[in-house]
Design a protein around this motif. Structure first.
Motif, mmCIF file in Angstrom:
data_model
loop_
_atom_site.group_PDB
_atom_site.id
_atom_site.type_symbol
_atom_site.label_atom_id
_atom_site.label_comp_id
_atom_site.label_asym_id
_atom_site.label_seq_id
_atom_site.Cartn_x
_atom_site.Cartn_y
_atom_site.Cartn_z
ATOM 1 N N GLU A 63 36.255 42.499 42.418
ATOM 2 C CA GLU A 63 35.638 42.743 43.206
ATOM 3 C C GLU A 63 34.357 42.927 43.032
ATOM 4 O O GLU A 63 33.697 42.384 43.325
ATOM 5 N N LEU A 64 34.328 44.377 43.670
ATOM 6 C CA LEU A 64 33.356 45.114 42.774
ATOM 7 C C LEU A 64 32.401 45.109 41.515
ATOM 8 O O LEU A 64 31.462 45.103 41.741
ATOM 9 N N ALA A 86 32.826 42.460 39.856
ATOM 10 C CA ALA A 86 32.263 40.607 39.694
ATOM 11 C C ALA A 86 31.000 40.910 40.544
ATOM 12 O O ALA A 86 29.775 40.309 40.001
ATOM 13 N N LYS A 87 30.755 42.000 41.967
ATOM 14 C CA LYS A 87 29.871 41.263 42.348
ATOM 15 C C LYS A 87 28.696 42.037 42.023
ATOM 16 O O LYS A 87 27.623 42.019 41.790
ATOM 17 N N THR A 88 29.401 43.444 41.340
ATOM 18 C CA THR A 88 27.957 44.564 40.192
ATOM 19 C C THR A 88 27.453 43.494 38.849
ATOM 20 O O THR A 88 26.092 43.254 38.765
ATOM 21 N N TRP A 96 27.260 40.691 38.919
ATOM 22 C CA TRP A 96 26.466 39.048 40.042
ATOM 23 C C TRP A 96 24.899 39.727 40.457
ATOM 24 O O TRP A 96 23.579 39.189 39.988
ATOM 25 N N GLN A 97 24.852 40.754 40.993
ATOM 26 C CA GLN A 97 24.029 41.176 41.366
ATOM 27 C C GLN A 97 22.286 41.713 39.872
ATOM 28 O O GLN A 97 21.300 41.247 39.687
#
Length: 125
Positions: A75-76, A78-80, A82-83
């Motif tokens: 999840e982390l 994927a978040k990174t 996306w950012q």
């Protein structure tokens, strides 16, 4: 179940491989994918096979709590991603530490060495 070739099926070596290759993250992703397809999945087992004779084999199932850690890391990631995608800024190698002039051993390894030395010295006394 996932088949993995390895140089050793010793516990500490399989532990290291899980960390080095992110198999806890892979397991979490496999379970998530299976569930998305409606396939029941509740565990992830690695089947290790040594690449040299006598080709020892060992099956090990990852603990749920470690699969949860893998899912959190996924999840982390994927978040990174996306950012970075949104900002257009993609950090490269060497951008992770400003104080990279020196490198130190990880805390977990330092503690392991200190404990081993302390134990060996106590046994020798």
């Amino acid at each position: 179940m996932d088949l993995k070739s390895t140089h050793s099926v010793l516990y500490r070596d399989t532990q290291r491989s899980i960390i080095d290759y992110g198999y806890h993250q892979q397991g979490a992703m496999v379970i998530e994918g299976a569930r998305a397809l409606g396939i029941p999945a509740s565990s992830f087992t690695l089947l290790w096979v040594e690449s040299k004779r006598p080709h020892c084999v060992r099956a090990q199932t990852l603990k749920d709590e470690d699969l949860a850690r893998g899912a959190a890391l996924n999840e982390l990631a994927a978040k990174t991603f996306w950012q970075c995608f949104q900002s257009g800024v993609w950090p490269g190698p060497g951008d992770d530490r400003a104080d990279a002039e020196y490198v130190d051993l990880p805390d977990w390894y330092r503690q392991s060495v200190d404990d081993r030395i302390k134990f060996e010295l106590r046994e020798a006394a």
